[in-house]
Enzyme design. Sequence first.
Site, PDB file in Angstrom:
ATOM      1  N   LYS A  73       0.829  -1.266  -0.169  1.00  0.00           N
ATOM      2  CA  LYS A  73       0.311  -0.289  -0.025  1.00  0.00           C
ATOM      3  C   LYS A  73       0.349   1.157   0.204  1.00  0.00           C
ATOM      4  O   LYS A  73       0.483   2.302  -0.274  1.00  0.00           O
ATOM      5  CB  LYS A  73      -0.643   0.323   1.289  1.00  0.00           C
ATOM      6  CG  LYS A  73      -1.892  -1.598   0.859  1.00  0.00           C
ATOM      7  CD  LYS A  73      -2.862  -0.737   2.267  1.00  0.00           C
ATOM      8  CE  LYS A  73      -4.612  -2.082   2.319  1.00  0.00           C
ATOM      9  NZ  LYS A  73      -4.901  -1.951   3.021  1.00  0.00           N
ATOM     10  N   ASP A 109      -9.341   2.986   2.739  1.00  0.00           N
ATOM     11  CA  ASP A 109      -9.277   2.279   3.629  1.00  0.00           C
ATOM     12  C   ASP A 109      -9.644   3.181   5.118  1.00  0.00           C
ATOM     13  O   ASP A 109     -10.338   2.744   6.272  1.00  0.00           O
ATOM     14  CB  ASP A 109      -8.219   1.430   4.344  1.00  0.00           C
ATOM     15  CG  ASP A 109      -7.845   0.513   3.653  1.00  0.00           C
ATOM     16  OD1 ASP A 109      -8.658   0.279   2.530  1.00  0.00           O
ATOM     17  OD2 ASP A 109      -6.908   0.252   3.474  1.00  0.00           O
TER      18      ASP A 109
END
Length: 288
Positions: A73, A109
């Site tokens: 990420k 997220d």
Amino acid sequence: MSTTGHPLRIGLIGANIGTSLSPALHMREADEHGLVGYRYELIELAEDADPGAAMLAAVADGFDGFNITHPFKQSVMTVLDELSDEARALGAVNTVIVVDGKLFGHNTDHTGFGTALALGLPGAAKGRVTLVGAGGAGSAVAFALAHAGVAHLTIADVLVDRAADLVSRVSAAVPADIRAIGLDQVAPTIEAADGIVNATPIGMVGHPGLPIPTGRLRPSQWVADIIYRPIETELIWTARRSGCRVLDGGQMLVAQAAASFDLFTCRHADVARMRGHLDHLIDRLPAA
């Protein structure tokens, strides 16, 4: 979002993702919207692979967007053309859309965990919270906790400098009392916390175990895990047996997936419907 009018082709880039339920989750929601030909494929890499190179190769092969998962990420950001404000602040990306050959990074997220916390643990005490893990997922969870009104947030990581960097970024964006510690200092904060969140890979398939010492958990506490495979990690199982309120990783998975789906398709995903489908998928999994 693709601007060419062809059926969308989406990829999930990560390591050890062979058991991911994301393809079925996304494609079922696409069917509900009548998106003919929508494809969601796994792009599994070794943990030491170059995710940027893999993404560029996939774009050349016709992919229109990507979800990014552990451990890429942060490292994937080097090949992106633009970042959303949230992705830039978090220093992590979990969603990439391709528009006219350019790569745009987003992070769902953050809102995903915030939504999961509000829906899955309504009224949860937010005086003192300990977050374990300061990587890409941990960054999103830390911002979500600060935005949710946590008064005192402790971020623990095996790399104290990484936790300290996250503290600096969150503190610059949201006024809150936040500190960084090493994992060897986490036990006293667990005992004093109202809530504990695991944002490490410990507990997922291939990474068994407990991310925190659990011997002093109290029924008045709540415990959240961002891992969804298995849906009941050892941490969630132990916390439930200790009488704690728990939040499994399925809640965050669905909320962030719905937000990613919106970005890929410009359609509004139904979060409740996606959670129902996730539960159906989990029920059909073979026993461990």
